[in-house]
Motif scaffolding. Structure first.
Motif, PDB file in Angstrom:
ATOM      1  N   MET A 313      34.830  48.623  29.508  1.00 22.42           N
ATOM      2  CA  MET A 313      34.801  48.500  30.965  1.00 22.42           C
ATOM      3  C   MET A 313      36.132  48.946  31.593  1.00 22.42           C
ATOM      4  O   MET A 313      36.308  48.869  32.786  1.00 22.42           O
ATOM      5  N   GLY A 314      37.075  49.327  30.746  1.00 25.09           N
ATOM      6  CA  GLY A 314      38.316  49.873  31.270  1.00 25.09           C
ATOM      7  C   GLY A 314      39.485  48.897  31.292  1.00 25.09           C
ATOM      8  O   GLY A 314      40.523  49.188  31.879  1.00 25.09           O
ATOM      9  N   PHE A 315      39.340  47.725  30.675  1.00 25.49           N
ATOM     10  CA  PHE A 315      40.445  46.760  30.630  1.00 25.49           C
ATOM     11  C   PHE A 315      41.463  47.199  29.576  1.00 25.49           C
ATOM     12  O   PHE A 315      41.112  47.865  28.604  1.00 25.49           O
ATOM     13  N   MET A 369      28.276  48.309  36.039  1.00 26.76           N
ATOM     14  CA  MET A 369      28.691  49.359  35.096  1.00 26.76           C
ATOM     15  C   MET A 369      28.058  50.692  35.468  1.00 26.76           C
ATOM     16  O   MET A 369      28.695  51.742  35.369  1.00 26.76           O
ATOM     17  N   ALA A 370      26.799  50.654  35.916  1.00 24.69           N
ATOM     18  CA  ALA A 370      26.105  51.887  36.302  1.00 24.69           C
ATOM     19  C   ALA A 370      26.837  52.563  37.462  1.00 24.69           C
ATOM     20  O   ALA A 370      27.036  53.780  37.469  1.00 24.69           O
ATOM     21  N   SER A 382      38.754  49.112  39.293  1.00 25.29           N
ATOM     22  CA  SER A 382      39.901  48.503  39.982  1.00 25.29           C
ATOM     23  C   SER A 382      40.001  47.052  39.510  1.00 25.29           C
ATOM     24  O   SER A 382      39.078  46.536  38.881  1.00 25.29           O
ATOM     25  N   LYS A 383      41.099  46.391  39.869  1.00 28.17           N
ATOM     26  CA  LYS A 383      41.303  44.980  39.470  1.00 28.17           C
ATOM     27  C   LYS A 383      40.178  44.099  40.000  1.00 28.17           C
ATOM     28  O   LYS A 383      39.609  43.285  39.288  1.00 28.17           O
ATOM     29  N   ALA A 384      39.865  44.280  41.304  1.00 24.80           N
ATOM     30  CA  ALA A 384      38.846  43.438  41.931  1.00 24.80           C
ATOM     31  C   ALA A 384      37.489  43.665  41.266  1.00 24.80           C
ATOM     32  O   ALA A 384      36.733  42.721  41.008  1.00 24.80           O
ATOM     33  N   TYR A 385      37.217  44.919  40.997  1.00 22.68           N
ATOM     34  CA  TYR A 385      35.934  45.273  40.388  1.00 22.68           C
ATOM     35  C   TYR A 385      35.800  44.634  38.999  1.00 22.68           C
ATOM     36  O   TYR A 385      34.766  44.060  38.650  1.00 22.68           O
ATOM     37  N   SER A 386      36.907  44.720  38.227  1.00 23.39           N
ATOM     38  CA  SER A 386      36.907  44.109  36.893  1.00 23.39           C
ATOM     39  C   SER A 386      36.704  42.607  36.998  1.00 23.39           C
ATOM     40  O   SER A 386      36.010  41.999  36.185  1.00 23.39           O
TER      41      SER A 386
END
Ligand code: BGC
Length: 517
Positions: A313-315, A369-370, A382-386
């Motif tokens: 997820m990009g973390f 994720m889509a 972005s941070k908020a999205y994560s």
């Protein structure tokens, strides 16, 4: 069969006795068998996301991850060898659970737990000292044998030691220890990943000796259950034990029932053939489908691969392990909700609510994720999205932790009549392990091919299982195990499998003048 001093607590027949300190500690120590299972579930995901570990044992995966950062996020970790590391344990546990049922019956429950603990300990040492993939996988097979023995004997032990009306609560002690083990493993991974010098993974794997030592040493102090003592011909010892664990001398009713149940089960020469009889069809179907569905919730995608998933997820590395710690905490605390409510709300309500909650949160993760990664797997959060993603993963874990998690072990353990209970328990453990293996083995490949739709795949299964529960699972709350037959007879669908004779036979066997039949 005894009829006399029965204390009726509203749920049906009950025996005199209270939750003694002795029985509490015995169940507490035995439940630590769940700790080795949990530690293992939690440790492998974190370890397989450590670069030094990948570099040493899976250099191909490491290179792919390191050098080609532009590669499709969904496929970064797709390696069959890497998944064998995680899933080999469950195959070993599956096979071991069948042998364990014999050991549990012939030598008693405590020796099965002790054996499981010791084999697990050897596996942990082998893993901590691993020099190549072979040592690693051999170690995991030994861990798996340990888990197979513990998962076979611990739930049986808890059910036999617990006073009938507290069986549900004490049974969930096993799941509590599983979740505690997972959390400890997550925390340890978070710490060891920071160790400079690339040997942090060794500490993570080797520390599995701690839960192994707890159950191995603890089991030596455990008394055997009265049921097992009677089964092995130690009638006097069984009587003494019953007095001690119930904290009263008034144990004759329960003792006589245990003797009668043991006699009855001795008449059944072939429990495996017996379980196929038409009258046991409801238990058999539910005993197979519940562990199957439990794994098809997709929970172990989070439990095994949370750090890998969060990386996808990009973390960053640290954030991925931290997120796994957060889901571990949520998992542990939400299980307490189940302990407190399972005997009040009942099993069905928890199953249904948990199912809806998991479906919604799972779908949200898929949608998020889509939107960001699409089908190409390229993109960044972005941070908020994560934060939102982690939130929905936590809501999902919470839903599982008070429904399918504990109930997946509790319900199969309470629906089988004594004569087929051990065979039923073997089926439950082995189906659970088989599908844990399948999910663990298939997940990284599925993520690579199904992409975000993987979450909708599991969501679709959650719809199926929730409908199944709504239509086919009768409420078992407060129903004594010995009176469970009536539940099927009253059910709109299962009643066709139970003839009047079956219920009548059971009534005569139980010899209860005040029975509800
Ligand atoms: C399941 C495991 C799962 C765990 C999560 C258990 O009931 O059998 O497969 O990893 O719950 O807490």
């Amino acid at each position: 069969m005894a009829g006399g001093a029965i204390v009726n607590t509203g749920g049906g027949k009950d025996y005199p006795g209270k939750l003694t300190v002795f029985v509490f500690f015995a169940c507490f120590v035995a439940a630590t068998g769940g700790l080795i299972f949990g530690y293992d579930i939690g440790i492998s995901g974190g370890v397989t996301s450590m670069e030094s570990f990948l570099e040493k044992f899976f250099p191909e995966v490491y290179r792919k991850e390191k050098l080609d950062t532009s590669t499709n996020q969904y496929c970064r970790f797709d390696s069959q060898l890497l998944t064998i590391f995680t899933s080999s344990l469950y195959l070993a546990a599956l096979v071991a659970s069948f042998c364990a049922s014999t050991v549990t019956r012939v030598l008693g429950r405590k020796w099965s737990m002790f054996g499981g603990g010791v084999v697990f300990l050897v596996g942990a040492v082998l893993n901590g000292a691993a020099k190549n993939v072979l040592m690693l996988i051999l170690g995991r097979i030994l861990l798996g044998i340990g888990v197979g023995f513990a998962n076979q004997s611990v739930p049986v032990y808890l059910s036999e030691m617990a006073p009938a009306r507290l069986r549900g609560m004490l049974n969930i002690g096993f799941q509590l220890m599983i979740t505690f083990g997972i959390l400890c493993a997550n925390l340890i991974n978070y710490g060891t990943a920071k160790i400079k010098g690339g040997w942090g993974w060794r500490v993570s794997l080797a520390l599995a000796v701690v839960p192994a030592a707890i159950i191995s040493i603890g089991s030596l102090f455990l008394p055997d259950t009265p049921n097992s003592l009677i089964e092995r011909g130690h009638a006097e010892q069984a009587k003494k034990m019953l007095r001690r664990i119930r904290g009263t001398d008034d144990i004759l009713d329960e003792y006589n029932d245990l003797v009668a149940a043991s006699e009855e089960s001795k008449l059944v020469k072939h429990p495996w053939a017996n379980i196929m009889k038409r009258k046991y069809r409801p238990q058999l179907v539910i005993g197979i489908l519940i562990p199957f569905f439990q794994q098809l919730t997709g929970i172990n995608v989070i439990m095994f691969y949370a750090p890998v998933l969060f990386k996808t997820m990009g973390f960053g590395n640290d954030a991925s392990l931290m997120s796994a710690v957060i889901t571990g905490i949520v998992n542990l605390f939400a299980t307490f909700i189940s302990v407190l409510t399972v005997d009040k709300l009942g099993r069905r309500k928890l199953f249904l609510e948990g199912g809806v909650q998991m479906l919604i949160s799972q779908s949200m993760v898929g949608i998020l994720m889509a939107i960001k990664l699409g089908t190409s797997g390229e993109g960044h959060f972005s941070k908020a999205y994560s934060g939102f993603l982690v939130l929905f993963v936590c809501i999902y874990v919470m839903g599982f932790a008070w429904s399918w998690g504990p109930l997946g072990w509790l319900v199969p353990s309470e629906i089988f009549p004594l004569e087929i209970r051990s065979a039923g328990q073997s089926i439950n453990v082995s189906v659970n392990m088989l599908f844990t293996f399948v999910i663990a083995q298939a997940f990284l490949t599925m993520l690579c091919h199904l992409k975000f739709a993987l979450f909708f795949f599991f969501g679709a299964w959650v719809i199926v299982m929730t409908i199944f529960i709504a239509l086919f699972l009768p409420e078992t709350k407060g129903v004594p195990i010995e009176e469970m037959a009536l539940v099927w007879k009253k059910h709109w669908f299962w009643c066709r499998f139970i003839s009047d004779d079956d219920v009548h036979e059971r009534k005569v066997e139980m010899g209860k003048p005040n029975s509800a039949f």
